[in-house]
Design a protein around this motif. Sequence first.
Motif, PDB file in Angstrom:
ATOM      1  N   SER A 241       0.834  -1.199   0.000  1.00 33.75           N
ATOM      2  CA  SER A 241       0.000   0.000   0.000  1.00 33.75           C
ATOM      3  C   SER A 241       0.869   1.250   0.000  1.00 33.75           C
ATOM      4  O   SER A 241       2.053   1.208   0.365  1.00 33.75           O
ATOM      5  N   ALA A 242       0.268   2.349  -0.422  1.00 34.51           N
ATOM      6  CA  ALA A 242       0.879   3.679  -0.344  1.00 34.51           C
ATOM      7  C   ALA A 242      -0.247   4.685  -0.532  1.00 34.51           C
ATOM      8  O   ALA A 242      -1.330   4.342  -1.016  1.00 34.51           O
ATOM      9  N   ASN A 243      -0.023   5.927  -0.149  1.00 33.85           N
ATOM     10  CA  ASN A 243      -1.043   6.939  -0.364  1.00 33.85           C
ATOM     11  C   ASN A 243      -0.463   8.343  -0.253  1.00 33.85           C
ATOM     12  O   ASN A 243       0.600   8.538   0.335  1.00 33.85           O
ATOM     13  N   VAL A 244      -1.183   9.263  -0.861  1.00 34.22           N
ATOM     14  CA  VAL A 244      -0.983  10.688  -0.616  1.00 34.22           C
ATOM     15  C   VAL A 244      -2.259  11.133   0.068  1.00 34.22           C
ATOM     16  O   VAL A 244      -3.298  11.297  -0.566  1.00 34.22           O
ATOM     17  N   SER A 245      -2.217  11.280   1.380  1.00 35.18           N
ATOM     18  CA  SER A 245      -3.425  11.496   2.173  1.00 35.18           C
ATOM     19  C   SER A 245      -3.419  12.873   2.819  1.00 35.18           C
ATOM     20  O   SER A 245      -2.413  13.583   2.830  1.00 35.18           O
ATOM     21  N   SER A 261       9.688  -3.473   0.853  1.00 33.95           N
ATOM     22  CA  SER A 261      10.401  -4.747   1.023  1.00 33.95           C
ATOM     23  C   SER A 261      10.019  -5.789  -0.022  1.00 33.95           C
ATOM     24  O   SER A 261      10.829  -6.661  -0.341  1.00 33.95           O
ATOM     25  N   ARG A 262       8.811  -5.693  -0.574  1.00 37.92           N
ATOM     26  CA  ARG A 262       8.328  -6.736  -1.471  1.00 37.92           C
ATOM     27  C   ARG A 262       8.442  -6.395  -2.952  1.00 37.92           C
ATOM     28  O   ARG A 262       8.198  -7.255  -3.805  1.00 37.92           O
ATOM     29  N   THR A 263       8.757  -5.144  -3.284  1.00 42.69           N
ATOM     30  CA  THR A 263       8.743  -4.744  -4.682  1.00 42.69           C
ATOM     31  C   THR A 263      10.043  -4.039  -5.073  1.00 42.69           C
ATOM     32  O   THR A 263      10.833  -3.637  -4.220  1.00 42.69           O
ATOM     33  N   SER A 264      10.221  -3.863  -6.377  1.00 47.19           N
ATOM     34  CA  SER A 264      11.397  -3.174  -6.906  1.00 47.19           C
ATOM     35  C   SER A 264      11.180  -1.666  -6.888  1.00 47.19           C
ATOM     36  O   SER A 264      10.065  -1.177  -6.673  1.00 47.19           O
ATOM     37  N   SER A 265      12.251  -0.926  -7.153  1.00 45.85           N
ATOM     38  CA  SER A 265      12.163   0.536  -7.214  1.00 45.85           C
ATOM     39  C   SER A 265      11.203   0.974  -8.310  1.00 45.85           C
ATOM     40  O   SER A 265      10.445   1.931  -8.136  1.00 45.85           O
ATOM     41  N   ASP A 266      11.212   0.286  -9.455  1.00 45.06           N
ATOM     42  CA  ASP A 266      10.302   0.635 -10.548  1.00 45.06           C
ATOM     43  C   ASP A 266       8.847   0.410 -10.140  1.00 45.06           C
ATOM     44  O   ASP A 266       7.955   1.190 -10.496  1.00 45.06           O
ATOM     45  N   GLU A 267       8.597  -0.658  -9.382  1.00 40.66           N
ATOM     46  CA  GLU A 267       7.231  -0.925  -8.927  1.00 40.66           C
ATOM     47  C   GLU A 267       6.777   0.140  -7.939  1.00 40.66           C
ATOM     48  O   GLU A 267       5.627   0.580  -7.977  1.00 40.66           O
ATOM     49  N   VAL A 268       7.664   0.551  -7.049  1.00 36.33           N
ATOM     50  CA  VAL A 268       7.331   1.634  -6.116  1.00 36.33           C
ATOM     51  C   VAL A 268       6.991   2.898  -6.896  1.00 36.33           C
ATOM     52  O   VAL A 268       6.018   3.595  -6.586  1.00 36.33           O
ATOM     53  N   ALA A 269       7.791   3.198  -7.924  1.00 35.32           N
ATOM     54  CA  ALA A 269       7.529   4.395  -8.738  1.00 35.32           C
ATOM     55  C   ALA A 269       6.171   4.291  -9.427  1.00 35.32           C
ATOM     56  O   ALA A 269       5.428   5.279  -9.507  1.00 35.32           O
TER      57      ALA A 269
END
Length: 427
Positions: A241-245, A261-269
Amino acid sequence: MQSTIQRTGVRCIALLSVFMPVAAMAQQFDVERATRAYLDLLQGPARSQSDAYFEGGYWLILWSTLVTCLAYWLVLATGFSAWLRTWATGRTRRPALATMLYALGLTLVTTIITLPWTIYTGFVREAQYGLMSQSFALWSFDQLKALVIALIVTPLAFASIYAAIRRTPRFWWAWGAGLTWGFVLLASAVLPVLIAPLFFTMSELPAGPLRERVVKMARAHEIPAEHIYVADLSRQTKRISANVSGLGPTVQITLADNLISRTSSDEVAAVMGHEMGHYVLGHVWRNAAWYAVLFLIMFLAVARVTPAIIARHPRWRIEGVYDVASAPALLLVATLVMALATPFENAIVRSAETEADAFGLDVARQPDAFALIAIRLSEYRKLEPGHFEEMLFFDHPSGETRIRRAMQWKKDHVPGATMIKPVLPSS
């Protein structure tokens, strides 16, 4: 002149020979084949479990509605609501304070009545599907904190709405909708700064390439990025999960530790591009406008139906809608209306999510990473629903829909887009 024309023709043919392979590669990119390659990453028992979990949620809508309505009906039919009203008014002559005392009692009693169902849906079922990370004791402590918040907010909401009922008996439903809308906006504003820290440990995202990437994306779209927080969601669940709240001065960017921890830098982006899209496109305010309409419809239905229900049950000893003992009847009708409005509510959210997906693809330019995120989210969301199934029950586009759009974006925006054999890194 003929030789000049020939030379020009030769040059054109040479140039075409250079650019034709690129064009041919773009034409060879098959959106459907690329989509299927990603969909096939989730197969066998994992796909069956994901489908079972999400499809079970369809029934939870029905059963949760029935359990909630049963709780309110018991409070009315046993005469407890009337007794609680009498008790509250006997403690103070001020109507607002009496209403708040009643709200405290009703919240506690209905929480106890529905507790077995809450334990099943919130803990047992999540653990059965491998999504729960915390012990029952820690989960219970979080539920206790949520109850404390409810015991603060609910009395204030009751006092406001019943004040509107007493002062404007003909149009109280409009005031009630407006007040509820205001409480929702207030909750959105204080969520990141007052509520979220009660349930998660919030820490700054460490300096490094990932933070620099997120900050660059945020600043490019004028999103406050002085602080970028990481929430320890992993202590509760394996979901990413992530958000701009937040609203105005409370806006902040938050990433779940699971995402990092579970994803790559590209996935986070890819995820952050999507979440920033909600902020840039003003979805908070647009969705709020739609919810204002929904609240108006709900309160109008409650105002029209509840008096008739109260009149048919004199044994409840409720004097009218203005009597705070009518609260369970109001809430019962509201629960039914909101359950029936589920497809409409899902459509509101799904529309915003679709726009945020498109924005995120344009900003992050990571269609393959976006497709991998869609697969990860499909660990607990059905990957390939039917058309009407998605329309009725999905508040986000399905994984299949998201992957296909990502692959179409890749074909349209990536020069020389090529087919790849996707691999889901272990996590």
